[in-house]
Design a protein around this motif. Sequence first.
Motif, PDB file in Angstrom:
ATOM      1  N   SER A 135      -3.052  11.629   0.999  1.00  0.00           N
ATOM      2  CA  SER A 135      -4.121  11.431   1.368  1.00  0.00           C
ATOM      3  C   SER A 135      -5.136  10.646   0.609  1.00  0.00           C
ATOM      4  O   SER A 135      -5.035  10.610  -0.619  1.00  0.00           O
ATOM      5  N   VAL A 136      -6.038  10.025   1.285  1.00  0.00           N
ATOM      6  CA  VAL A 136      -7.209   9.322   0.493  1.00  0.00           C
ATOM      7  C   VAL A 136      -8.370  10.160   0.384  1.00  0.00           C
ATOM      8  O   VAL A 136      -8.864  10.726   1.295  1.00  0.00           O
ATOM      9  N   LEU A 137      -8.820  10.349  -0.829  1.00  0.00           N
ATOM     10  CA  LEU A 137     -10.118  11.178  -1.077  1.00  0.00           C
ATOM     11  C   LEU A 137     -11.103  10.326  -1.209  1.00  0.00           C
ATOM     12  O   LEU A 137     -12.394  10.671  -0.632  1.00  0.00           O
ATOM     13  N   GLU A 138     -11.237   9.402  -1.822  1.00  0.00           N
ATOM     14  CA  GLU A 138     -12.402   8.433  -2.100  1.00  0.00           C
ATOM     15  C   GLU A 138     -11.903   6.852  -1.884  1.00  0.00           C
ATOM     16  O   GLU A 138     -10.824   6.543  -2.209  1.00  0.00           O
ATOM     17  N   GLY A 139     -12.872   5.910  -1.397  1.00  0.00           N
ATOM     18  CA  GLY A 139     -12.390   4.635  -1.347  1.00  0.00           C
ATOM     19  C   GLY A 139     -12.253   4.175   0.014  1.00  0.00           C
ATOM     20  O   GLY A 139     -12.229   4.984   0.945  1.00  0.00           O
ATOM     21  N   GLU A 140     -11.999   2.988   0.289  1.00  0.00           N
ATOM     22  CA  GLU A 140     -11.906   2.221   1.700  1.00  0.00           C
ATOM     23  C   GLU A 140     -10.609   2.407   2.087  1.00  0.00           C
ATOM     24  O   GLU A 140     -10.141   2.494   3.408  1.00  0.00           O
ATOM     25  N   GLY A 141      -9.516   2.732   1.283  1.00  0.00           N
ATOM     26  CA  GLY A 141      -8.312   2.935   1.640  1.00  0.00           C
ATOM     27  C   GLY A 141      -7.245   2.075   1.211  1.00  0.00           C
ATOM     28  O   GLY A 141      -7.545   1.237   0.541  1.00  0.00           O
ATOM     29  N   ILE A 142      -5.968   2.275   1.744  1.00  0.00           N
ATOM     30  CA  ILE A 142      -4.896   1.443   1.290  1.00  0.00           C
ATOM     31  C   ILE A 142      -4.021   1.099   2.562  1.00  0.00           C
ATOM     32  O   ILE A 142      -3.997   1.793   3.728  1.00  0.00           O
ATOM     33  N   MET A 143      -3.169  -0.024   2.448  1.00  0.00           N
ATOM     34  CA  MET A 143      -2.111  -0.153   3.440  1.00  0.00           C
ATOM     35  C   MET A 143      -0.691   0.065   2.760  1.00  0.00           C
ATOM     36  O   MET A 143      -0.496  -0.509   1.515  1.00  0.00           O
ATOM     37  N   LEU A 144       0.129   0.716   3.419  1.00  0.00           N
ATOM     38  CA  LEU A 144       1.370   1.228   2.639  1.00  0.00           C
ATOM     39  C   LEU A 144       2.426   0.407   3.520  1.00  0.00           C
ATOM     40  O   LEU A 144       2.404   0.232   4.450  1.00  0.00           O
ATOM     41  N   ASP A 145       3.395   0.141   2.575  1.00  0.00           N
ATOM     42  CA  ASP A 145       4.485  -0.534   2.952  1.00  0.00           C
ATOM     43  C   ASP A 145       5.858   0.410   2.457  1.00  0.00           C
ATOM     44  O   ASP A 145       5.886   0.566   1.307  1.00  0.00           O
ATOM     45  N   ILE A 146       6.390   1.012   3.495  1.00  0.00           N
ATOM     46  CA  ILE A 146       7.454   2.053   3.122  1.00  0.00           C
ATOM     47  C   ILE A 146       8.799   1.463   3.449  1.00  0.00           C
ATOM     48  O   ILE A 146       8.857   1.127   4.693  1.00  0.00           O
TER      49      ILE A 146
END
Length: 195
Positions: A62-73
């Motif tokens: 989960s993202v707590l702070e910031g704009e976020g991420i794109m994940l490659d799984i």
Amino acid sequence: MQILRAAGYRVMPWKNGGGTTTEIAVSPDGAGLDDFDWRISMARVETSGPFSSFAGIDRTLSVLEGEGIMLDIAGQPAARLTAASAPLAFPGDVPTSAALINGPITDLNVMTRRGRMMHKVERRPLSGEIRLKPNADTTLVLAVDDGVTLFTHDSSNLGPLDTLILDRDSPELRLQPKGQGLLFVIDLLRVVGNH
């Protein structure tokens, strides 16, 4: 019932050496990265790149702070994860990499050892008082934003990023947000047949 204060969390290097993680709680107590049953931590992610691999581990991010991420799984562009997103579950032992959307983030990472433990992570925005009745072997409640007041026999407070640990026998709790409220409720369940 136990309250863990954010100031007391342990900071340690990532398994792959790419940054630092703040360990909130681990079971058994004092377990390392190769022998925990479950582990809850926060990480500051300042650059894009691969995740550490954890054999036999299921994880939820989960993202707590910031704009976020794109994940490659596992080679599949899976998800855009932001502070408003639902927690994302995925295997910890498949190749995973993250690209920052716009600057550093802080994430919440829940990991359980497959075959021993299972977990569920719920993101709960708060606008008023809620009641919480633990129904897992262990439940952790992480307060985000302004924290919450806990109405128990001694009215305690959870400050930002403080964590409450409850067991299945804990009484129902009343929680009141202080201003902007957000909780992460983490249920940890032992897999039947493992003791």
